[in-house]
Design a protein around this motif. Structure first.
Motif, PDB file in Angstrom:
ATOM      1  N   TYR A 123       0.992  -1.208  -0.112  1.00 15.19           N
ATOM      2  CA  TYR A 123      -0.144  -0.002  -0.027  1.00 15.19           C
ATOM      3  C   TYR A 123       0.813   1.171   0.053  1.00 15.19           C
ATOM      4  N   GLN A 125       0.816   5.737  -0.036  1.00 12.67           N
ATOM      5  CA  GLN A 125      -0.023   7.173  -0.159  1.00 12.67           C
ATOM      6  C   GLN A 125       0.641   7.925  -1.171  1.00 12.67           C
ATOM      7  N   ASN A 137      -3.449   2.336   5.610  1.00 13.26           N
ATOM      8  CA  ASN A 137      -4.196   2.305   4.504  1.00 13.26           C
ATOM      9  C   ASN A 137      -5.593   2.273   4.832  1.00 13.26           C
ATOM     10  N   TYR A 214      -4.695   7.385  -2.404  1.00 10.64           N
ATOM     11  CA  TYR A 214      -3.706   5.941  -2.007  1.00 10.64           C
ATOM     12  C   TYR A 214      -3.597   5.082  -3.420  1.00 10.64           C
ATOM     13  N   PHE A 216      -2.221   0.887  -4.482  1.00  6.11           N
ATOM     14  CA  PHE A 216      -1.409  -0.388  -3.980  1.00  6.11           C
ATOM     15  C   PHE A 216      -0.991  -1.109  -5.137  1.00  6.11           C
TER      16      PHE A 216
END
Length: 809
Positions: A123, A125, A137, A214, A216
């Motif tokens: 994950y 930011q 996250n 965000y 991932f």
């Protein structure tokens, strides 16, 4: 040729110590390129600030574990005080700390950790320049059913509401083609991604999106394992203690601690599992033997009961039977013990000869008290444990594994041979004990037949009960031993992150930025000097020749052929006036009037220098004659706008032509006169050697204070050297960033061989903007306060910096 009296390089700002001037030259180049240094420091300073701001931090997570090395005195923390409960002592295995360190680094352990913690989902930011890995996250991604080979896929998320989330990613197909996907999915509703598999996204109630963005990444387990292994360091710091240090570099402290802790726990579990294999093997063996013995014992007990009921034997044996039992008790016990050992030996033989079981450890707690066999079994189990441990990270085709398998097969064969011999020995002992028992049996002739038969049944019952009791006792001890099994590794320092990240280090980043900012311009200067083969600075001239530098002329931006006039107050005009002054140090006698101006090749500014030096001399009140003696490529007449139909060549070939007919006054100054070259002759050298040339020069010396001869380049033809017989001084013109360094060998050779008189160098076309060691320090240009229209007088520092950066003049 000797230098004139009172003249030296130092008179013109030149030190005889060349090494000292190398340093000065370097300093002058630094001053000349100050704007490069300033720009470099500004650039690397900004880069350092951006690096510190956007670089993901890296923390050191450290831990230390203690390994039980098999010495009871040194490993009391992780071992039991009871020898019965210590299976490692039964195996006689010594735990080498280096071996355990290698086990901790195996791919198998890290892969199990990655799968347990779902670490192949990373994950981030999202930030302006570089994304930052995070464990805060707001979503949790689970891979429900992955494909065989997961392709690295990056997902960008967009918060919509508490039920849906927006995703943007690229699907990678088996043929490596890609397709962009921009979609919306529901939370907790699985969906399929090509190259990844079936995944599910859940909303994490602990954190929320807020204003942050965000993303991932999902990558293969193998790739994630490889990445994590690269940042894990396992070392044995000392041979005196059995401890292992673990250092894990990770950008998220808490998650890094969890990863390292999980890795150590998986290692401890694996270690206990290896120990439990021995206990499980022993228990399984005993269970199988108990089934057989229990069946046989039940049959014998049933026979005893049936015999009693049939023969109405409700009481004890007679006195004679009791005496027989007492006398044969010792032999019966020995026979029972021997039968027990024989049964176990036969069971072990069956166990080892079974192909399905020959890849597991041999039970140890049921082994008879035979030191040789105990040693063989201990070594065998040690090899089995080592093979299982290496199998986690080494393939079966590895030479080490093949050698290990061969040793296991050989040792198993040795144990089978030994047990076969032991079986024969036990059978012989059994036969001997049976004979001894029969002797007592034959002596008791008065015992009733019924009691005699009952005695045999009792003896068989005693043997089986002894064996059954022994197996039950051994199983109980093994069960207790298994429950007390502990890992040989004890965590004495739990995983803990440093308080501050070790990277980026502000001191190291600042030092690196400073060194780069300083080194880049220095490297630029040195590289430019290293690759350059042309004259750029005074030092380039001093290194190649001892000829004095009499004058330095800067670059003329006006593009005019004559820049020295009565009202000229420019920097370049002052430089020619300075050159005029320096001539007095070389030709200070009344009869010394003739100056030959030459160079190594065309294009070095020889004609331009000759014209303007003549003008500077004429302005000072001297009557000056400028002779265009470059008979091959005359330029003086062209630069001054004069006709060249009649000149020097015409005078030499026409004996009746008067001198006055070839002398032409100029419009620039009343004291400046010119003799053009005339028509280009086919034999310039012969004309120069003509007697009329000497007569002409002698006559002209009587009429003029100075005679400046624009001669051909001395590096191409010998015409200039032929003029030395009537010259009093020679000016050799070199041009900055135009004349090759090796061409300075020409005037140096001329001076050493005394081919031309009073040879001096004039440096032409110096670019003051680049300032390669010229200008400020030698009294020219800015030192006098004279400026051309485009000089930098009155401009502010920022304006001059902008001028340097943009390259505008």
């Amino acid at each position: 040729m000797a230098k004139p009296q009172n003249m030296s390089n130092s008179a013109f700002g030149i030190d005889d110590d060349k090494e000292k001037f190398d340093l000065k030259g370097f300093i002058s180049k630094i001053k000349a390129n100050w704007w490069v240094f300033l720009l470099s420091f500004m650039t690397f300073g900004i880069l350092a600030v951006l690096f510190m701001h956007y670089k993901a931090p890296a923390y050191n997570i450290t831990s230390e574990i203690l390994i039980d090395d098999g010495n009871s005195n040194a490993s009391s923390i992780a071992s039991s005080s009871s020898s019965v409960l210590d299976l490692s002592s039964l195996l006689n295995l010594k735990n080498n700390v280096d071996n355990e360190a290698q086990v901790l680094q195996t791919r198998h352990l890290m892969e199990k950790t990655v799968r347990d913690m779902n670490l192949n989902v990373i994950y981030y930011q999202r930030r302006l320049i570089t994304d930052l890995e995070t464990n805060r996250n707001p979503i949790t991604v689970n891979i429900i059913k992955p494909v065989d080979t997961i392709q690295l896929t990056k997902f960008k998320t967009t918060y919509i509401n508490n039920k849906k989330i927006g995703l943007y990613y690229q699907e990678t197909f088996p043929d490596l083609s890609t397709q962009k996907v921009d979609t919306v999915v529901n939370y907790d509703k699985p969906f399929f991604v090509v190259g990844v598999g079936l995944i599910n996204i859940s909303l994490n109630p602990t954190f929320n999106f807020g204003d942050d963005k965000y993303r991932f990444d999902i990558e293969s387990v193998d790739q994630r394992v490889y990445d994590l292994q690269q940042i894990l360091t396992i070392s044995v710091t000392s041979t005196n203690v059995s401890t292992i240090d673990l250092v894990f570099d990770y950008p998220i402290p808490r998650e890094g601690e969890n990863i390292l802790e999980t890795l150590i726990l998986n290692y401890q579990k694996q270690n206990v599992q290896l120990k439990n294999q021995v206990a499980d093997s022993t228990i399984n063996f005993i269970d199988r033997r108990l089934l057989i013995v229990d069946k046989e014992l039940s049959g014998i007990e049933q026979n005893v009961q049936d015999f009693k009921q049939k023969n109405l034997l409700l009481g004890d044996l007679s006195e004679q039977g009791k005496l027989l039992v007492d006398n044969t008790a010792q032999y019966t016990a020995q026979l029972a013990q021997n039968n027990t050992q024989l049964a176990i030996t036969q069971a072990l033989l069956e166990y080892l000869e079974d192909d399905k079981r020959n890849k597991t450890v041999v039970p140890t707690a049921v082994i008879p008290t035979d030191q040789i066999l105990a040693t063989l079994v201990s070594n065998y189990n040690q090899l089995i444990a080592e093979r299982d441990r290496q199998d986690m990270s080494v393939t079966k085709n590895n030479p080490f594994m093949q050698n290990l398998e061969a040793r296991i097969v050989s040792l198993r064969s040795d144990m089978i041979k030994y047990l076969s011999n032991a079986e024969k020995s036990l059978k012989i002992t059994d036969s001997h004990l049976q004979n001894s028992t029969n002797q007592f049996r034959n002596q008791i002739t008065n015992v009733p037949p019924k009691e005699k038969m009952f005695l045999d049944l009792s003896r068989q019952q005693t043997i089986m009960q002894t064996l059954y009791t022994y197996l039950l006792q051994t199983k109980e001890e093994t069960e207790i031993s298994k429950t007390s099994n502990l890992s040989i590794a004890t965590i004495i320092d739990p995983p803990k992150s440093d308080y501050k990240p070790y990277s980026p280090n502000i001191v190291m980043v600042a030092a690196a930025a400073f060194l780069l900012a300083l080194g880049f311009p220095v490297a630029k200067i040195f590289t430019k000097d290293l690759l350059n083969n042309k004259i750029l600075s005074r030092e380039d001239i001093i290194k190649h020749t001892d000829i004095p530098i009499i004058g330095e002329i800067s670059h003329d931006k006006s593009a005019q052929n004559i820049v020295v006039l009565d009202n000229s107050r420019s920097a370049i005009a002052e430089q020619f006036r300075s050159l005029r002054t320096n001539l007095n140090f070389f030709i200070n006698k009344a009869q010394e009037k003739t100056i030959v101006v030459t160079s190594s090749m065309s294009g070095e500014g020889k004609s331009f220098t000759t014209i303007n030096l003549s003008s500077a001399l004429a302005i000072s009140g001297k009557k000056v004659l400028l002779m265009e003696m470059d008979l091959r490529k005359p330029k003086i007449s062209q630069h001054l706008g004069l006709e060249n139909t009649s000149g020097f060549s015409s005078y030499i070939i026409s004996e009746d032509m008067p001198i006055s007919s070839i002398i032409t006054p100029t419009a620039f100054h009343e004291n400046l006169f010119v003799i053009t070259s005339g028509p280009i002759p086919p034999n310039p050298a012969e004309l120069i050697l003509n007697e009329r040339t000497d007569e002409l020069i002698q006559q002209l010396k009587k009429e003029f204070d100075y005679i400046l001869i624009d001669a051909p380049p001395v590096g191409l033809v010998t015409d200039a050297q032929l003029m030395d017989r009537f010259s009093d001084m020679t000016l050799f013109i070199v041009r900055q960033n135009y004349t090759f360094k090796e061409q300075l060998n020409i005037p140096d050779d001329i001076q050493r061989k005394n081919k031309m008189k009073k040879l001096s160098i004039v440096v032409n076309d110096i670019n003051v903007k680049n300032n390669y060691g010229y200008g400020y320090g030698y009294g020219y240009g800015y030192g006098y306060g004279y400026y051309q229209n485009d000089d930098v007088k009155g401009k502010k520092l920022f304006g001059r910096i902008l001028k340097k950066v943009t390259g505008r003049s």
